[in-house]
Design an enzyme around this catalytic site. Structure first.
Site, PDB file in Angstrom:
ATOM      1  N   HIS A  40      43.391  44.977  30.322  1.00 43.65           N
ATOM      2  CA  HIS A  40      41.757  44.266  31.076  1.00 43.65           C
ATOM      3  C   HIS A  40      42.190  45.077  32.649  1.00 43.65           C
ATOM      4  O   HIS A  40      43.840  44.485  32.714  1.00 43.65           O
ATOM      5  CB  HIS A  40      41.802  42.467  31.250  1.00 43.65           C
ATOM      6  CG  HIS A  40      40.459  43.357  32.636  1.00 43.65           C
ATOM      7  ND1 HIS A  40      39.243  42.943  31.873  1.00 43.65           N
ATOM      8  CD2 HIS A  40      40.398  42.284  33.435  1.00 43.65           C
ATOM      9  CE1 HIS A  40      38.164  42.674  32.518  1.00 43.65           C
ATOM     10  NE2 HIS A  40      38.548  42.905  33.607  1.00 43.65           N
ATOM     11  N   ASP A  74      30.958  33.903  34.792  1.00 41.35           N
ATOM     12  CA  ASP A  74      32.140  34.774  35.264  1.00 41.35           C
ATOM     13  C   ASP A  74      30.686  36.399  35.398  1.00 41.35           C
ATOM     14  O   ASP A  74      30.465  36.214  36.299  1.00 41.35           O
ATOM     15  CB  ASP A  74      32.734  35.450  34.370  1.00 41.35           C
ATOM     16  CG  ASP A  74      33.153  36.640  35.374  1.00 41.35           C
ATOM     17  OD1 ASP A  74      34.004  36.153  36.642  1.00 41.35           O
ATOM     18  OD2 ASP A  74      32.850  37.845  35.162  1.00 41.35           O
ATOM     19  N   ARG A 134      29.762  38.269  43.648  1.00 43.37           N
ATOM     20  CA  ARG A 134      30.355  38.968  44.455  1.00 43.37           C
ATOM     21  C   ARG A 134      30.508  40.015  44.620  1.00 43.37           C
ATOM     22  O   ARG A 134      30.776  40.360  46.203  1.00 43.37           O
ATOM     23  CB  ARG A 134      31.691  38.373  43.351  1.00 43.37           C
ATOM     24  CG  ARG A 134      32.013  37.298  43.697  1.00 43.37           C
ATOM     25  CD  ARG A 134      33.474  36.648  42.736  1.00 43.37           C
ATOM     26  NE  ARG A 134      34.294  37.625  42.630  1.00 43.37           N
ATOM     27  CZ  ARG A 134      35.291  37.772  42.030  1.00 43.37           C
ATOM     28  NH1 ARG A 134      34.892  38.146  40.502  1.00 43.37           N
ATOM     29  NH2 ARG A 134      36.312  38.954  41.978  1.00 43.37           N
ATOM     30  N   SER A 179      38.765  35.256  37.130  1.00 45.29           N
ATOM     31  CA  SER A 179      36.805  35.894  36.634  1.00 45.29           C
ATOM     32  C   SER A 179      37.331  36.806  35.123  1.00 45.29           C
ATOM     33  O   SER A 179      37.052  36.504  34.877  1.00 45.29           O
ATOM     34  CB  SER A 179      36.786  37.257  37.403  1.00 45.29           C
ATOM     35  OG  SER A 179      35.630  38.546  36.773  1.00 45.29           O
ATOM     36  N   LYS A 191      36.943  35.429  30.510  1.00 44.65           N
ATOM     37  CA  LYS A 191      36.454  36.604  29.847  1.00 44.65           C
ATOM     38  C   LYS A 191      37.255  36.958  28.954  1.00 44.65           C
ATOM     39  O   LYS A 191      36.963  36.675  27.718  1.00 44.65           O
ATOM     40  CB  LYS A 191      35.998  37.827  30.254  1.00 44.65           C
ATOM     41  CG  LYS A 191      34.900  38.477  31.441  1.00 44.65           C
ATOM     42  CD  LYS A 191      34.677  39.628  31.671  1.00 44.65           C
ATOM     43  CE  LYS A 191      35.119  40.248  32.804  1.00 44.65           C
ATOM     44  NZ  LYS A 191      35.058  39.232  33.678  1.00 44.65           N
TER      45      LYS A 191
HETATM   46  N1  URA Z   1      38.066  42.505  37.312  1.00 45.47           N
HETATM   47  C1  URA Z   1      37.126  41.462  36.719  1.00 45.47           C
HETATM   48  O1  URA Z   1      37.040  41.454  35.710  1.00 45.47           O
HETATM   49  N2  URA Z   1      37.278  40.482  37.332  1.00 45.47           N
HETATM   50  C2  URA Z   1      37.247  40.607  38.422  1.00 45.47           C
HETATM   51  O2  URA Z   1      37.040  40.426  39.938  1.00 45.47           O
HETATM   52  C3  URA Z   1      38.186  41.791  39.527  1.00 45.47           C
HETATM   53  C4  URA Z   1      38.658  42.614  38.659  1.00 45.47           C
END
Ligand code: URA
Length: 434
Positions: free
Chosen positions: A93, A171, A178, A193, A197
């Site tokens: 990620h 989220d 956000r 966040s 996930k």
């Molecule tokens: N990627 C995410 O999944 N969440 C964030 O807050 C920033 C980058």
């Protein structure tokens, strides 16, 4: 007999506004009630701003993350096997950057090397692009997969890229909120966040690409290191081995920025070409993923050279209904920015480019807005490249040319031509492990 704790949004907001710690039960309540629509968007906006300004400590962040995981389904691929052996699953990620299309070639490379990649992805956030917005520029591509479909595709193709919506649905709502309330750049909100996930998606191991620089949410290496450490610990606490690379994001990655343009560049990389920085980061992240997954028999660079990664990518897109034979969308209008003098490009600022592309229509400024898949920018001259007076430095594409003045204003001051190249720093700044 003790009564169940009961909270109300104004009390929880006021507690954080005044710098207090949120008790575990208040976090559980607010996440559950917000996901169920019982806390108003205005109230959650205020709480997010209070968290943005006051922060959350490690224990609050861990609880916030756990509450977001508990808001939805948690996938488990532990039972998958290939060739009589358990199928190793691993994901990466990125914390978000400009021109960051690495996920596209990366999942295909890792799948071609024998590990499986369940990649739950999101949409653009602020000035940074999102993998789903990019992939949806491919005609027919469908990111709405069920857990069973993801498992099936991991077996048949070795990778799936899907909307994270049913995982950590809290989220999904918070992320969108956000994005439009200027509360993105908060360390505990980013860590929770990302990790909610990623822990819900069921990958056996995880690699984080934590971006540092003007185009990243973390502007300094110290902040990025803190974010990486927080996420590595969250991963470990949930039994998912997690490592991180801290990577440079002061200059956009590659030459293409914007949804369909980035898909085009990812295809160049998969065809064995593409910009050297995109190739180098793809290969480095693939090597890290394969190492953490314990599958390191094949050289990831080889899969780009021999076409096996391209085969995996085509199989993934076809499995999700996409048609790579259809032309990718391109903005109807094009404006070129040229060099005012000859010399060497010394700076192309990632934030300026990311904001210009967002202004062109590639990102959102309100919840649920449609993005323009053909909007974006091509960097013709990157830092270190020579340029003659009047030669193109950027091309800007959009379907809505009335956006040009705002996009040009964002670029203003965000790039420079000088007499000598500025020294180039490394792309990979650090590696962090538990
Ligand atoms: N990627 C995410 O999944 N969440 C964030 O807050 C920033 C980058």
């Amino acid at each position: 007999m003790s009564a169940a704790p009961s909270f109300d949004a104004p009390t929880v907001i006021g507690l954080k506004r005044d710098g207090g710690r949120l008790p575990d039960a208040a976090i559980d309540w607010v996440i559950e009630a917000y996901t169920a629509g019982q806390v108003a968007e205005a109230q959650m906006s205020a709480l997010l701003m209070a968290i943005f300004l006051r922060g959350m400590d490690a224990a609050e962040t861990a609880r916030w993350t756990a509450a977001m995981i508990a808001s939805g389904e948690r996938l488990d691929f532990g039972g998958l096997a290939r060739g009589g052996r358990p199928l190793a699953t691993v994901d990466k990620h990125s914390t978000g950057g400009v021109g960051d299309k690495i996920t596209l070639p990366l999942v295909a490379v890792v799948a071609a090397c024998g590990a499986a990649v369940p990649q739950a992805s999101g949409r653009g956030l602020g000035h940074t692009g999102g993998t789903l917005d990019k992939l949806e520029s491919i005609a027919g591509f469908d990111a709405a997969l069920t857990g069973a479909q993801v498992a099936e595709q991991l077996q048949s193709v070795g990778a799936a890229i899907f909307a994270a919506g049913h995982l950590a649905p809290a989220d999904a709502k918070l992320y969108a909120l956000r994005d439009v309330t200027a509360t993105v750049e908060s360390l505990p909100l980013i860590a929770s966040s990302v990790m909610s996930k990623k822990l819900a998606e069921g990958a056996g191991a995880l690699v984080l690409d934590v971006k540092v620089g003007s185009g990243a949410f973390m502007k300094s290496r110290r902040q990025a290191g803190e974010l990486a450490r927080m996420m590595i610990e969250l991963g470990g606490a949930h039994g998912v081995p997690t490592t991180a690379l801290l990577t440079e994001m002061s200059t956009p990655l590659g030459a293409a920025v914007g949804n369909a343009l980035e898909v085009g560049e990812a295809l160049d990389v998969l065809a064995g070409g593409g910009p050297p920085d995109v190739v180098a980061l793809t290969v480095a992240l693939a090597a890290e993923m394969l190492a953490v997954a314990g599958v390191d028999r094949i050289d990831p660079a080889q899969t780009l050279a021999d076409g096996t990664a391209m085969d995996r990518f085509r199989a993934l897109i076809a499995a999700q209904g996409g048609d790579l034979g259809a032309a990718l969308p391109v903005g109807r209008a094009c404006e070129t920015v040229t060099a005012p003098r000859g010399g060497v490009v010394t700076r192309v600022d990632a934030l300026a480019v990311g904001r210009a592309v967002w202004r062109l229509g590639a990102g959102r400024s309100g919840p649920g807005q449609q993005v323009q898949h053909g909007a974006g920018l091509v960097v013709h001259r990157r830092p270190g490249d020579p340029v003659a007076a009047g030669e193109p430095v950027f091309s800007l594409y959009t379907d809505t040319p009335e956006r040009y003045p705002a996009a040009m204003a964002e670029l203003e001051g965000g790039w420079q031509v000088g007499d000598a190249p500025a020294p180039a720093g490394p792309l990979i700044l650090d590696r962090m492990a538990p």
